[in-house]
Design an enzyme around this catalytic site. Structure first.
Site, PDB file in Angstrom:
ATOM      1  CG  ASN A   1      -1.711   1.248   1.410  1.00 20.57           C
ATOM      2  OD1 ASN A   1      -1.715   2.098   0.505  1.00 20.57           O
ATOM      3  ND2 ASN A   1      -2.394   1.378   2.525  1.00 20.57           N
ATOM      4  CD1 TRP A   2       3.401   1.076  -3.020  1.00 19.18           C
ATOM      5  CD2 TRP A   2       3.280   2.294  -4.901  1.00 19.18           C
ATOM      6  NE1 TRP A   2       4.054   0.377  -4.013  1.00 19.18           N
ATOM      7  CE2 TRP A   2       3.992   1.097  -5.175  1.00 19.18           C
ATOM      8  CE3 TRP A   2       3.088   3.212  -5.940  1.00 19.18           C
ATOM      9  CZ2 TRP A   2       4.513   0.798  -6.446  1.00 19.18           C
ATOM     10  CZ3 TRP A   2       3.586   2.921  -7.206  1.00 19.18           C
ATOM     11  CH2 TRP A   2       4.284   1.724  -7.448  1.00 19.18           C
ATOM     12  CE  LYS A   3      -0.084   3.121   4.845  1.00 19.62           C
ATOM     13  NZ  LYS A   3       0.057   3.202   6.289  1.00 19.62           N
TER      14      LYS A   3
ATOM     15  CG  HIS B   1      -5.771   1.797   5.361  1.00 17.29           C
ATOM     16  ND1 HIS B   1      -5.300   2.745   6.236  1.00 17.29           N
ATOM     17  CD2 HIS B   1      -4.743   0.945   5.134  1.00 17.29           C
ATOM     18  CE1 HIS B   1      -4.020   2.467   6.511  1.00 17.29           C
ATOM     19  NE2 HIS B   1      -3.664   1.388   5.852  1.00 17.29           N
TER      20      HIS B   1
ATOM     21  CD  GLU C   1      -2.808   5.486   6.826  1.00 17.25           C
ATOM     22  OE1 GLU C   1      -2.837   5.557   5.583  1.00 17.25           O
ATOM     23  OE2 GLU C   1      -1.852   4.979   7.456  1.00 17.25           O
TER      24      GLU C   1
ATOM     25  CD  GLU D   1      -3.219  -2.460   7.308  1.00 18.06           C
ATOM     26  OE1 GLU D   1      -2.218  -2.757   6.683  1.00 18.06           O
ATOM     27  OE2 GLU D   1      -3.783  -1.355   7.196  1.00 18.06           O
TER      28      GLU D   1
ATOM     29  N   GLY E   1       2.856   2.368  10.704  1.00 18.37           N
ATOM     30  CA  GLY E   1       3.798   3.473  10.546  1.00 18.37           C
ATOM     31  C   GLY E   1       4.530   3.855  11.815  1.00 18.37           C
TER      32      GLY E   1
ATOM     33  CB  SER F   1       5.600  -1.697  11.990  1.00 14.38           C
ATOM     34  OG  SER F   1       5.222  -0.360  12.242  1.00 14.38           O
TER      35      SER F   1
ATOM     36  N   GLY G   1       3.014  -1.105   4.179  1.00 12.95           N
ATOM     37  CA  GLY G   1       3.043   0.330   3.891  1.00 12.95           C
ATOM     38  C   GLY G   1       4.453   0.774   3.563  1.00 12.95           C
ATOM     39  N   GLY G   2       5.103   1.396   4.523  1.00 18.49           N
ATOM     40  CA  GLY G   2       6.429   2.002   4.308  1.00 18.49           C
ATOM     41  C   GLY G   2       7.426   1.102   3.595  1.00 18.49           C
TER      42      GLY G   2
HETATM   43  P1  13P Z   1       3.228   0.399   7.571  1.00 13.99           P
HETATM   44  O1  13P Z   1       3.732  -0.883   6.965  1.00 13.99           O
HETATM   45  O2  13P Z   1       3.923   1.615   7.060  1.00 13.99           O
HETATM   46  O3  13P Z   1       3.185   0.315   9.062  1.00 13.99           O
HETATM   47  O4  13P Z   1       1.705   0.562   7.068  1.00 13.99           O
HETATM   48  C1  13P Z   1       0.838  -0.512   7.151  1.00 13.99           C
HETATM   49  C2  13P Z   1      -0.400  -0.175   6.417  1.00 13.99           C
HETATM   50  O5  13P Z   1      -1.165   0.680   6.812  1.00 13.99           O
HETATM   51  C3  13P Z   1      -0.667  -0.903   5.166  1.00 13.99           C
HETATM   52  O6  13P Z   1      -1.952  -0.670   4.708  1.00 13.99           O
END
Ligand code: 13P
Length: 259
Positions: free
Chosen positions: A9-11, A95, A97, A167, A173, A212, A233-234
């Site tokens: 997930n590149w956000k 998600h 967020e 999640e 993050g 993470s 994510g990251g």
């Molecule tokens: P991180 O891997 O950056 O913690 O993010 C997880 C995430 O929200 C994937 O959708």
């Protein structure tokens, strides 16, 4: 039985140049021999270009969000039918967020799930508790509520064409991943809740862990019997990290256990 999956997930990250470089690196490293599914979820505006670059490749492409509405007068929104139209196959719904920063509640997420499936997309439904909720002993109650909203609207059978992602909000993050035992406990809880309605669907459903995940902790997380891969994510923005996470999911001990 359950094929592991790793989805990035590149956000709200990337640019045309950065995406192209990242994908070139990934394409040379993600092995066709791996018995796993790999996907990337770029921002809307890059979907078409990313899909063009990945054409014929084994990496699938998903969106990060979708409107609950059919095409119409909804300025700024993107309909599920449009995502399907451009060849997108997956979409993340619910998600944390989106829930937290954009006020998406369980009802809206359930509607998005329906919209995605109606258009033929596979939704990746995200659930997860905040740190306050975990500390208050509410983890199972929260993820059950989030899951039940979809079960009530769509029924357990609908999960046969979906992916679930646990999640925990406090792990996203933050560099603080859930321990393998914490992840397994919630994954098992989710699977058994679905199993109470449809054991076959529950046994087939892939439940990804997100929060993470990095190359250094992927193997121990994925080694759990109910953790079928990750939503990253990251670490998905770094080709080397991402391919090492994929390799962890493809390791015989992980992939073999689910065959
Ligand atoms: P991180 O891997 O950056 O913690 O993010 C997880 C995430 O929200 C994937 O959708």
């Amino acid at each position: 039985m359950r094929r592991p999956m790793v989805a990035g997930n590149w956000k709200m990250h990337g640019s045309r140049a950065v995406n192209q470089g990242l994908l070139e690196e990934l394409q040379s490293r993600v092995s066709e021999a791996w018995p796993i599914d790999v996907a990337v979820c770029p921002p809307f505006v890059y979907l078409t270009e990313v899909m063009r670059q990945l054409e014929g490749d084994l990496i699938a492409v998903g969106a990060q969000n979708v409107s609950a509405e059919a095409p119409g007068a909804f300025t700024g929104e993107v309909a599920a039918a449009m995502l399907a139209d451009i060849g997108c196959t997956l979409v993340i719904v619910g998600h944390s967020e989106r829930r937290r920063l954009y006020g998406e509640d369980d009802t809206l997420v359930a509607r998005k799930f329906v919209a995605a499936q109606t258009a033929g997309l596979t939704p990746i439904l995200c659930v997860g508790e905040t740190l306050e909720e975990r500390d208050a002993g509410q983890t199972e109650g929260v993820v059950a509520r989030q899951l039940d909203a979809v079960l009530r609207t769509s029924g357990a059978k609908a999960l046969g064409k979906a992916i679930l992602a646990y999640e925990p909000v406090w792990a996203i993050g933050t560099g603080r991943n859930a321990t393998p035992a914490q992840a397994q406990a919630v994954h098992q809880f989710l699977r058994s809740r679905i199993s109470a309605q449809d054991a076959k669907i529950a046994a087939q459903l892939r439940i990804l862990y997100g929060g993470s995940v990095k190359a250094a902790n992927a193997a121990e997380l994925f080694a759990n019997p109910d953790v079928d891969g990750g939503l990253i994510g990251g670490a998905s923005l770094n080709a080397d990290e991402f391919q090492r996470i994929c390799a962890a999911a493809a390791a015989p001990a992980v992939a073999g256990a689910r065959r």
